[in-house]
Design an enzyme around this catalytic site. Structure first.
Site, PDB file in Angstrom:
ATOM      1  N   MET A  36       0.853  -1.205   0.000  1.00  0.00           N
ATOM      2  CA  MET A  36       0.000   0.000   0.000  1.00  0.00           C
ATOM      3  C   MET A  36       0.885   1.251   0.000  1.00  0.00           C
ATOM      4  O   MET A  36       1.907   1.277   0.684  1.00  0.00           O
ATOM      5  CB  MET A  36      -0.873   0.014   1.254  1.00  0.00           C
ATOM      6  CG  MET A  36      -1.710  -1.253   1.410  1.00  0.00           C
ATOM      7  SD  MET A  36      -2.823  -1.120   2.792  1.00  0.00           S
ATOM      8  CE  MET A  36      -3.477  -2.808   2.850  1.00  0.00           C
ATOM      9  N   HIS A  65       0.112  -8.279  -3.910  1.00  0.00           N
ATOM     10  CA  HIS A  65      -1.074  -7.491  -4.248  1.00  0.00           C
ATOM     11  C   HIS A  65      -0.693  -6.019  -4.155  1.00  0.00           C
ATOM     12  O   HIS A  65      -0.542  -5.480  -3.051  1.00  0.00           O
ATOM     13  CB  HIS A  65      -2.179  -7.869  -3.234  1.00  0.00           C
ATOM     14  CG  HIS A  65      -3.448  -7.101  -3.372  1.00  0.00           C
ATOM     15  ND1 HIS A  65      -4.431  -7.137  -2.408  1.00  0.00           N
ATOM     16  CD2 HIS A  65      -3.919  -6.291  -4.361  1.00  0.00           C
ATOM     17  CE1 HIS A  65      -5.442  -6.375  -2.786  1.00  0.00           C
ATOM     18  NE2 HIS A  65      -5.162  -5.851  -3.957  1.00  0.00           N
ATOM     19  N   MET A  67      -1.407  -2.327  -4.181  1.00  0.00           N
ATOM     20  CA  MET A  67      -2.449  -1.299  -4.052  1.00  0.00           C
ATOM     21  C   MET A  67      -1.723   0.040  -4.122  1.00  0.00           C
ATOM     22  O   MET A  67      -1.614   0.776  -3.139  1.00  0.00           O
ATOM     23  CB  MET A  67      -3.195  -1.471  -2.728  1.00  0.00           C
ATOM     24  CG  MET A  67      -4.137  -2.671  -2.747  1.00  0.00           C
ATOM     25  SD  MET A  67      -4.595  -3.242  -1.104  1.00  0.00           S
ATOM     26  CE  MET A  67      -3.202  -4.313  -0.771  1.00  0.00           C
ATOM     27  N   GLY A 143      -6.773  -4.477   7.113  1.00  0.00           N
ATOM     28  CA  GLY A 143      -7.242  -5.798   7.500  1.00  0.00           C
ATOM     29  C   GLY A 143      -8.394  -5.656   8.485  1.00  0.00           C
ATOM     30  O   GLY A 143      -8.661  -4.561   8.993  1.00  0.00           O
ATOM     31  N   GLY A 144      -9.068  -6.755   8.730  1.00  0.00           N
ATOM     32  CA  GLY A 144     -10.069  -6.802   9.791  1.00  0.00           C
ATOM     33  C   GLY A 144     -11.404  -6.149   9.470  1.00  0.00           C
ATOM     34  O   GLY A 144     -12.196  -5.900  10.379  1.00  0.00           O
ATOM     35  N   ASP A 174     -10.447 -11.478  -1.510  1.00  0.00           N
ATOM     36  CA  ASP A 174      -9.573 -10.870  -0.504  1.00  0.00           C
ATOM     37  C   ASP A 174     -10.385  -9.896   0.344  1.00  0.00           C
ATOM     38  O   ASP A 174     -10.883  -8.888  -0.168  1.00  0.00           O
ATOM     39  CB  ASP A 174      -8.439 -10.136  -1.243  1.00  0.00           C
ATOM     40  CG  ASP A 174      -7.395  -9.550  -0.314  1.00  0.00           C
ATOM     41  OD1 ASP A 174      -7.526  -9.692   0.915  1.00  0.00           O
ATOM     42  OD2 ASP A 174      -6.442  -8.937  -0.841  1.00  0.00           O
ATOM     43  N   GLY A 175     -10.487 -10.213   1.634  1.00  0.00           N
ATOM     44  CA  GLY A 175     -11.151  -9.314   2.581  1.00  0.00           C
ATOM     45  C   GLY A 175     -12.297  -9.986   3.306  1.00  0.00           C
ATOM     46  O   GLY A 175     -13.235 -10.475   2.680  1.00  0.00           O
ATOM     47  N   SER A 197      -6.632 -11.324   9.165  1.00  0.00           N
ATOM     48  CA  SER A 197      -6.880 -11.293  10.612  1.00  0.00           C
ATOM     49  C   SER A 197      -7.456 -12.603  11.144  1.00  0.00           C
ATOM     50  O   SER A 197      -7.143 -12.994  12.273  1.00  0.00           O
ATOM     51  CB  SER A 197      -7.798 -10.120  10.965  1.00  0.00           C
ATOM     52  OG  SER A 197      -8.940 -10.113  10.162  1.00  0.00           O
TER      53      SER A 197
HETATM   54  C1  DX5 Z   1      -6.870  -5.328   2.369  1.00  0.00           C
HETATM   55  C2  DX5 Z   1      -5.864  -6.379   1.952  1.00  0.00           C
HETATM   56  C3  DX5 Z   1      -6.130  -7.729   2.481  1.00  0.00           C
HETATM   57  C4  DX5 Z   1      -6.142  -7.861   3.976  1.00  0.00           C
HETATM   58  C5  DX5 Z   1      -7.259  -8.786   4.294  1.00  0.00           C
HETATM   59  O1  DX5 Z   1      -6.703  -4.184   1.634  1.00  0.00           O
HETATM   60  O2  DX5 Z   1      -5.781  -6.476   0.550  1.00  0.00           O
HETATM   61  O3  DX5 Z   1      -5.249  -8.702   1.902  1.00  0.00           O
HETATM   62  O4  DX5 Z   1      -4.974  -8.375   4.526  1.00  0.00           O
HETATM   63  O5  DX5 Z   1      -7.428  -8.781   5.656  1.00  0.00           O
HETATM   64  P1  DX5 Z   1      -8.619  -9.535   6.380  1.00  0.00           P
HETATM   65  O6  DX5 Z   1      -8.509 -11.001   6.016  1.00  0.00           O
HETATM   66  O7  DX5 Z   1      -8.356  -9.267   7.817  1.00  0.00           O
HETATM   67  O8  DX5 Z   1      -9.901  -8.948   5.872  1.00  0.00           O
HETATM   68 ZN    ZN Z   2      -4.581  -8.248  -0.402  1.00  0.00          ZN
END
Ligand code: DX5
Ligand code: ZN
Length: 218
Positions: A36, A65, A67, A143-144, A174-175, A197
């Site tokens: 990120m 990934h 971003m 995350g989370g 993802d998410g 998470s």
């Molecule tokens: C969010 C990320 C995810 C993140 C997912 O922008 O791309 O990969 O780690 O986290 P959880 O599984 O906690 O939603």
């Molecule tokens: Zn991701």
């Protein structure tokens, strides 16, 4: 085959190799790294140096990934660092066809990700060139967060598009993946499940990984 890809975003990075060992014991298939830049998403994480640390700490494929804006400037850095799969966001890349081709030329598998607000239709002219399509089931950045349930509809649309195009890309989600959401996602047609998470914030990282893996076994 269904693939579990723990995201190290939620891991204890002071103990990276131990955390990777735990998910390997639990049966993880890939390791997911979330990059990120504080521009495309409102958070900052890490760069190629961390991807390389992951690469040197696991035998599993590394799934990166991005971003970030200006992804084209950094493709080589991430692939040299050890990315086996490199995914860019459709919303952050101007010449997506060129970017996908470049990732493949550099020797990695190429992925395209779409945000929750981006329709699957927009992938019509690029999906067949991708090795992986990543459906974001939360707004990227943290995350989370809670799973956005209309992502399942998008997964089903993507399965349909893959059939129409006679394409072979993997479908990744993802998410918000947890024991409460992963079964429905699997039934909808997901191949690769990113979980942060629900794995790394649990009391037993290996057991949490193994449980998710058990829930999607075919
Ligand atoms: C969010 C990320 C995810 C993140 C997912 O922008 O791309 O990969 O780690 O986290 P959880 O599984 O906690 O939603
Ligand atoms: Zn991701």
């Amino acid at each position: 085959m269904k693939i579990i890809a723990p995201s190290i975003l939620s891991a204890d990075l002071a103990n990276l190799s131990q955390q990777l060992r735990y998910v390997e014991i639990g049966g993880a298939d890939w390791i997911h790294c979330d990059i990120m830049d504080g521009h495309f998403v409102p958070n900052l994480t890490f760069g190629p140096i961390m991807v390389n640390a992951v690469k040197r700490s696991t035998h599993l494929p590394v799934d990166v990934h991005l971003m970030i804006e200006n992804a084209d400037e950094f493709l080589e850095d991430y692939i040299n660092a050890g990315a086996d799969y490199l995914t860019v966001h459709q919303e952050a890349v101007v010449h997506l066809n060129r970017t996908i081709n470049r990732i493949k030329e550099l020797g990695a598998k190429a992925g395209i990700s779409i945000n929750p607000s981006t329709p699957v239709d927009t992938l019509q002219d690029t999906a067949e060139f991708a090795d992986l399509i990543l459906i974001m089931s939360v707004n990227p950045g943290f995350g989370g967060q809670s799973f956005i349930s209309n992502s399942l509809k998008k997964v089903k649309e993507l399965v349909k598009l893959r059939n129409e195009l006679k394409a072979h890309f993997l479908i990744e989600i993802d998410g918000g993946m947890s024991k409460d959401t992963i079964v429905e996602a699997s039934k909808a047609g997901v191949d690769v499940f990113v979980a942060g998470s629900s794995i790394f914030k649990s009391d037993n990282i290996s057991a949490a990984t193994a449980e998710l893996k058990f829930l999607i076994q075919e």
